[in-house]
Write a protein that holds these residues in place. Sequence first.
Motif, short mmCIF file in Angstrom:
data_model
loop_
_atom_site.label_atom_id
_atom_site.label_comp_id
_atom_site.label_asym_id
_atom_site.label_seq_id
_atom_site.Cartn_x
_atom_site.Cartn_y
_atom_site.Cartn_z
N TYR A 111 61.69 62.92 19.63
CA TYR A 111 61.43 64.36 19.78
C TYR A 111 62.18 65.14 18.70
CZ TYR A 111 59.65 63.22 24.46
OH TYR A 111 58.93 62.70 25.51
N ILE A 112 63.45 64.77 18.50
CA ILE A 112 64.27 65.48 17.51
C ILE A 112 63.70 65.31 16.11
CG2 ILE A 112 66.55 65.56 16.43
CD1 ILE A 112 67.73 64.83 19.18
N TRP A 113 63.35 64.07 15.78
CA TRP A 113 62.83 63.83 14.44
C TRP A 113 61.44 64.43 14.25
CZ3 TRP A 113 65.41 62.56 10.24
CH2 TRP A 113 66.69 62.04 10.40
N ALA A 114 60.63 64.46 15.31
CA ALA A 114 59.33 65.13 15.21
C ALA A 114 59.54 66.61 14.95
CB ALA A 114 58.53 64.92 16.50
N GLY A 115 60.55 67.20 15.60
CA GLY A 115 60.87 68.60 15.33
C GLY A 115 61.25 68.83 13.89
N LYS A 116 62.05 67.92 13.32
CA LYS A 116 62.45 68.05 11.92
C LYS A 116 61.24 67.92 11.00
CE LYS A 116 67.05 66.18 12.85
NZ LYS A 116 68.03 65.13 12.54
N LEU A 139 57.17 70.74 7.54
CA LEU A 139 55.78 71.16 7.32
C LEU A 139 55.62 72.67 7.52
CD1 LEU A 139 54.04 68.22 9.21
CD2 LEU A 139 53.92 68.66 6.75
N HIS A 140 56.73 73.38 7.68
CA HIS A 140 56.72 74.83 7.87
C HIS A 140 55.93 75.22 9.13
CE1 HIS A 140 58.38 75.03 3.85
NE2 HIS A 140 57.38 74.29 3.42
N GLN A 141 56.17 74.46 10.21
CA GLN A 141 55.52 74.74 11.49
C GLN A 141 56.60 74.88 12.56
OE1 GLN A 141 52.18 72.11 12.44
NE2 GLN A 141 51.95 71.62 10.27
N PRO A 142 57.27 76.05 12.60
CA PRO A 142 58.40 76.20 13.51
C PRO A 142 58.02 76.22 14.99
CG PRO A 142 57.93 78.27 12.41
CD PRO A 142 57.09 77.22 11.73
N ARG A 143 56.81 76.63 15.34
CA ARG A 143 56.46 76.70 16.76
C ARG A 143 56.38 75.31 17.40
NH1 ARG A 143 54.25 81.24 14.60
NH2 ARG A 143 54.69 83.16 15.76
N PRO A 144 55.61 74.37 16.84
CA PRO A 144 55.64 73.02 17.44
C PRO A 144 57.00 72.35 17.29
CG PRO A 144 54.29 73.04 15.44
CD PRO A 144 54.58 74.47 15.79
N ALA A 145 57.75 72.71 16.24
CA ALA A 145 59.10 72.18 16.09
C ALA A 145 59.96 72.62 17.26
CB ALA A 145 59.72 72.65 14.78
N ARG A 146 59.88 73.90 17.59
CA ARG A 146 60.64 74.42 18.72
C ARG A 146 60.29 73.67 20.00
NH1 ARG A 146 59.77 80.36 21.57
NH2 ARG A 146 61.29 80.04 23.24
N ALA A 147 59.01 73.41 20.22
CA ALA A 147 58.59 72.69 21.43
C ALA A 147 59.20 71.30 21.48
CB ALA A 147 57.06 72.61 21.48
N MET A 148 59.26 70.62 20.33
CA MET A 148 59.86 69.28 20.29
C MET A 148 61.34 69.32 20.64
SD MET A 148 57.73 66.78 19.56
CE MET A 148 56.43 67.53 20.54
N PHE A 149 62.06 70.28 20.08
CA PHE A 149 63.49 70.37 20.37
C PHE A 149 63.74 70.76 21.83
CE2 PHE A 149 63.60 71.31 15.66
CZ PHE A 149 64.17 70.10 15.31
N GLU A 150 62.89 71.61 22.36
CA GLU A 150 63.03 71.98 23.77
C GLU A 150 62.76 70.78 24.68
OE1 GLU A 150 60.43 75.35 24.05
OE2 GLU A 150 62.07 76.78 23.76
#
Length: 251
Positions: free
Chosen positions: A106-111, A116-127
Motif C-alpha cells: 500500500y505504501i509503495w503503491a502510494g509512492k 505519476l502525479h496522482q495524489p488522490r489515489p496516493a492518499r487512498a493507498m496511504f490511508e
Amino acid sequence: MALFCATALGGCVGSEAMRFDTTAVRNDEAAGPDTAPLLRLADEMKAAGDSEAASRIYERVLQDQPHMNGVRTSLGQTMLDRDDASGALKHFRAGIEQNPDIIDNYIWAGKAYLALHQPRPARAMFEDALKKDSRSVDALNGLGVSLDSLRRHQEAQKAYVRALAVDTKNGAVRNNYGLSLALGGDFDSAIAELTPLASDEGVVGLKARQNLALAYGMKGDLVSAARYGKADYDDEAVRNDLRVYGSIERR
C-alpha cells in the motif's frame, strides 16, 4: 497557492520536493536453496544502485515462485528506481490483491501514484496502510505529501505531526513538515523547523537548504534565500530561483 518549478529546487515544489525514507524491509516467505542465493545477489545489486540487473533477477524468481509477495515488492521498487512508476504500480497492486494484509505494498503503491502525479489515489493507498498500522511513519509521511500535493496543507501538517510523535528524529518527515508550513504561508515556523536540518551533510541537509531558500524567498527575504541557495547551486541557478520566489511573493 500554485505549485511551481525552479532550477535549483530540482523540480516542482510538491511531491518531487518532498522526501521519503525509501529503506525497505522485506519479509519473504521461506526461500528455497536455489532461490535464496539469487535473492541475495539481487538485493546486493539493488543496494549498489544496479536496479536493472536486480529487476531481471526478481523477475526470474517470480516466474518460478509467483507467490513470493516480498519479491514482487522489491521488483516494484527497482522499477520505481528506474522511473517506471506505471510498471511498478502494477506490481504493488498485484501484491495487494495477492495478500491485502501486507502494508508495504500500500505504501509503495502510494509512492508510485505520487511519482505519476496522482495524489488522490496516493492518499487512498496511504490511508489504507494506516488502517492496518496507525503509527506507520512512512504511511503518515506519504499521506502528508499527498495532502500537500492537493494543497490541503493544514491537514498535511497534522499527518506530519503524527509521524513525528512516533519518530521525533526523522529528518525526512521534519523536512516535509517544514516545506508544508512554507507552502501554507507560515514562513517563520517553516524556517524554525528547517534551520536545524540545514547543517546535515546528507540528502536531508540538501533538501532542508532548498526548502529554506524557498521559505525565505516566499517570505520576501531574498538575501537569505540566496545564501541558502548558493550553498549547493551555482549563481545562475540561484538567480533563476530568486526570480520565481519574487513572482510568488507578489501574488
